[in-house]
Write a protein that holds these residues in place. Structure first.
Motif, mmCIF file in Angstrom:
data_model
loop_
_atom_site.group_PDB
_atom_site.id
_atom_site.type_symbol
_atom_site.label_atom_id
_atom_site.label_comp_id
_atom_site.label_asym_id
_atom_site.label_seq_id
_atom_site.Cartn_x
_atom_site.Cartn_y
_atom_site.Cartn_z
ATOM 1 N N ALA A 37 0.894 -1.172 -0.105
ATOM 2 C CA ALA A 37 -0.109 0.124 0.152
ATOM 3 C C ALA A 37 0.861 1.249 -0.037
ATOM 4 O O ALA A 37 0.506 2.283 -0.344
ATOM 5 N N ALA A 38 1.998 1.136 0.439
ATOM 6 C CA ALA A 38 2.959 1.974 0.517
ATOM 7 C C ALA A 38 3.800 2.320 -0.696
ATOM 8 O O ALA A 38 4.642 3.141 -0.934
ATOM 9 N N GLY A 39 3.598 1.668 -1.583
ATOM 10 C CA GLY A 39 4.179 1.593 -2.992
ATOM 11 C C GLY A 39 5.153 0.455 -3.445
ATOM 12 O O GLY A 39 5.776 0.541 -4.434
ATOM 13 N N TRP A 40 5.276 -0.387 -2.603
ATOM 14 C CA TRP A 40 6.321 -1.540 -2.851
ATOM 15 C C TRP A 40 5.866 -2.606 -3.772
ATOM 16 O O TRP A 40 4.466 -2.652 -3.913
ATOM 17 N N SER A 41 6.771 -3.088 -4.612
ATOM 18 C CA SER A 41 6.112 -4.058 -5.484
ATOM 19 C C SER A 41 6.355 -5.483 -4.767
ATOM 20 O O SER A 41 6.779 -5.465 -3.751
ATOM 21 N N ARG A 42 5.807 -6.480 -5.321
ATOM 22 C CA ARG A 42 5.675 -7.761 -4.635
ATOM 23 C C ARG A 42 7.453 -8.227 -4.608
ATOM 24 O O ARG A 42 7.616 -8.891 -3.542
ATOM 25 N N VAL A 43 7.913 -8.014 -5.656
ATOM 26 C CA VAL A 43 9.432 -8.303 -5.274
ATOM 27 C C VAL A 43 10.008 -7.809 -4.370
ATOM 28 O O VAL A 43 11.014 -8.466 -3.706
ATOM 29 N N GLN A 44 9.881 -6.537 -4.086
ATOM 30 C CA GLN A 44 10.579 -5.744 -3.032
ATOM 31 C C GLN A 44 10.194 -6.495 -1.653
ATOM 32 O O GLN A 44 10.827 -6.528 -1.137
ATOM 33 N N THR A 45 8.752 -6.618 -1.474
ATOM 34 C CA THR A 45 8.521 -7.292 -0.307
ATOM 35 C C THR A 45 9.215 -8.428 -0.136
ATOM 36 O O THR A 45 9.634 -8.922 1.003
ATOM 37 N N GLN A 46 9.537 -9.345 -1.287
ATOM 38 C CA GLN A 46 10.013 -10.817 -1.042
ATOM 39 C C GLN A 46 11.671 -10.539 -0.833
ATOM 40 O O GLN A 46 12.360 -11.536 -0.312
#
Length: 419
Positions: A37-46
């Motif tokens: 929700a703060a703008g991260w992509s799924r790749v960044q979260t992983q």
């Protein structure tokens, strides 16, 4: 309080407290919706979730030397402090910047876990040399139970994310972690140390160099890497993917979040803890080789079926339970298999090398899972998980189990001598 053979179960209690503190790494999935929700992509979260296992594995390489130099109690305190400071710094800074959180949670906190993780295992196995599987499983169950505590504290029980926000949740985590470490570290002493932190250097059965010359090491390493990559990929996706499936079927975001949070925070984590104890106890009877093969093969089947589990509330709970039970077993079976193959006295030096498989899996699995999520191929991600686990089961067929069994029958306490 001085610990002796009559009250040695205090060691297990202290070890579980330490592992509870270290288990917050598996709570990462509860933060991913907020970060997206703060703008991260799924790749960044992983990527953050990938960095933590990698740093855990690297830091563990130094733990064998440091536990002899500093003693178990001091090393636990240092590792726990580093872990706590990672969360405190992330929380007090108030940032949602990817680079900052990657460094503070992925690298700093992960390194703290790696420094402290081996200590409860080594100490507990020294106090219970005749029950390695059961005791190892019991100790690492604390790490698995940490999933439930940390996830539900942030989500549907403590409502921290809702009431105080992401940054303050990180801060609260940091405070709780250092408190648990302070309590558990009191009992991190070796037998006959009379409460002192000094540790004598002992010669193990296999040195690291000797272990690395053994074909058995590479078989176990490859199996562990495959199971870790699959499991960590799945854990990173087990909240995001079912949420999307449930919402696509008309469920509201809030209800879907509660269901997936319960699946991970309750069913997965309780089964994870129970699996660590159960697989450890079973392996004391069934044998480590057969147990690893059975665990990896059945885990492969559960991953292949998981896209069908994700479509409704109760099948999701079932899938999370099956996956959690088997995933937890990795952390009792692979340490004790390492002890059986390469010696009990040298486990502090040798298991961190074996655990690089976990770090390798932590890099490959979540990153690949995040990439597949970004291109909309969640079911294919779980298919990869299943195939990797089945491959991990297959390679263990070639392990020389007859050597393990003969050695254990000859000396069940010390394990294998040099062969």
């Amino acid at each position: 309080m001085q610990v002796n053979n009559e009250n040695r179960w205090l060691i297990v209690a202290g070890a579980v407290l330490v592992q509870l503190a270290l288990g917050g790494v598996y709570a990462w999935s509860v933060f991913t919706p907020e970060l997206q929700a703060a703008g991260w992509s799924r790749v960044q979260t992983q990527l953050v979730f990938s960095a933590a296992p990698a740093c855990i594995a690297i830091a563990m390489l130094f733990a064998g030397t440091l536990i002899r130099r500093w003693g178990p109690r001091r090393l636990v305190v240092v590792g726990g402090t580093v872990l706590s400071c990672g969360y405190l710094a992330a929380g007090l800074s108030g940032t949602t910047d990817f680079i900052a959180i990657f460094i503070l949670i992925g690298v700093v906190a992960g390194s703290g876990i790696g420094l402290a993780y081996m200590v409860p295992l080594v100490v507990a196995m020294r106090w219970f040399p005749d029950r390695k599987g059961l005791i190892t499983g019991t100790v690492v169950a604390g790490f698995g139970l940490g999933v439930m505590g940390w996830v539900k504290l942030a989500d549907s029980w403590g409502h921290l994310l809702e009431n105080v926000g992401l940054s303050n949740t990180f801060t609260i985590y940091g405070v709780i972690i250092i408190t648990l470490i302070a309590l558990g570290s009191r009992f991190m002493v070796f037998p006959d140390s009379n409460g002192r932190d000094e540790v004598e250097t002992v010669k193990g059965n296999f040195s690291r160099r000797e272990m690395l010359r053994s074909p058995d090491f590479y078989l176990v390493f490859s199996s562990y890497a495959a199971c870790a990559a699959a499991g960590l990929m799945a854990i990173g996706l087990m909240k995001i993917y079912p949420m999307e499936v449930l919402m696509a079927k008309g469920m509201g975001r809030g209800a879907a979040s509660v269901i997936t949070g319960t699946a991970m925070g309750v069913f997965f984590s309780l089964a994870n803890a129970l699996g660590r104890i159960s697989w450890g106890a079973v392996s004391d009877k069934l044998g480590r080789k057969r147990s690893v093969m059975l665990l990896a093969a059945s885990q492969g089947v559960w991953f292949l079926l998981f896209p069908q589990f994700a479509g409704s509330e109760w099948t999701l709970y079932l899938g999370a339970t099956l996956v959690g039970f088997n995933f937890g077993g990795n952390f009792s079976l692979f340490p004790t298999l390492t002890v059986d193959l390469f010696g009990a006295e040298s486990v502090g030096d040798n298991y961190p090398v074996m655990n690089l498989a976990f770090g390798l899996g932590g890099i490959i699995g979540p990153t690949l899972g995040g990439f597949m999520g970004d291109i909309g191929s969640f079911p294919m991600a779980f298919t990869f998980c299943g195939v990797m686990c089945l491959c991990g089961s297959f390679v263990i067929i070639f392990l020389r189990s007859s050597v393990i069994e003969v050695a254990l029958q000859a000396d069940p306490v010390q394990g294998i001598s040099k062969r």
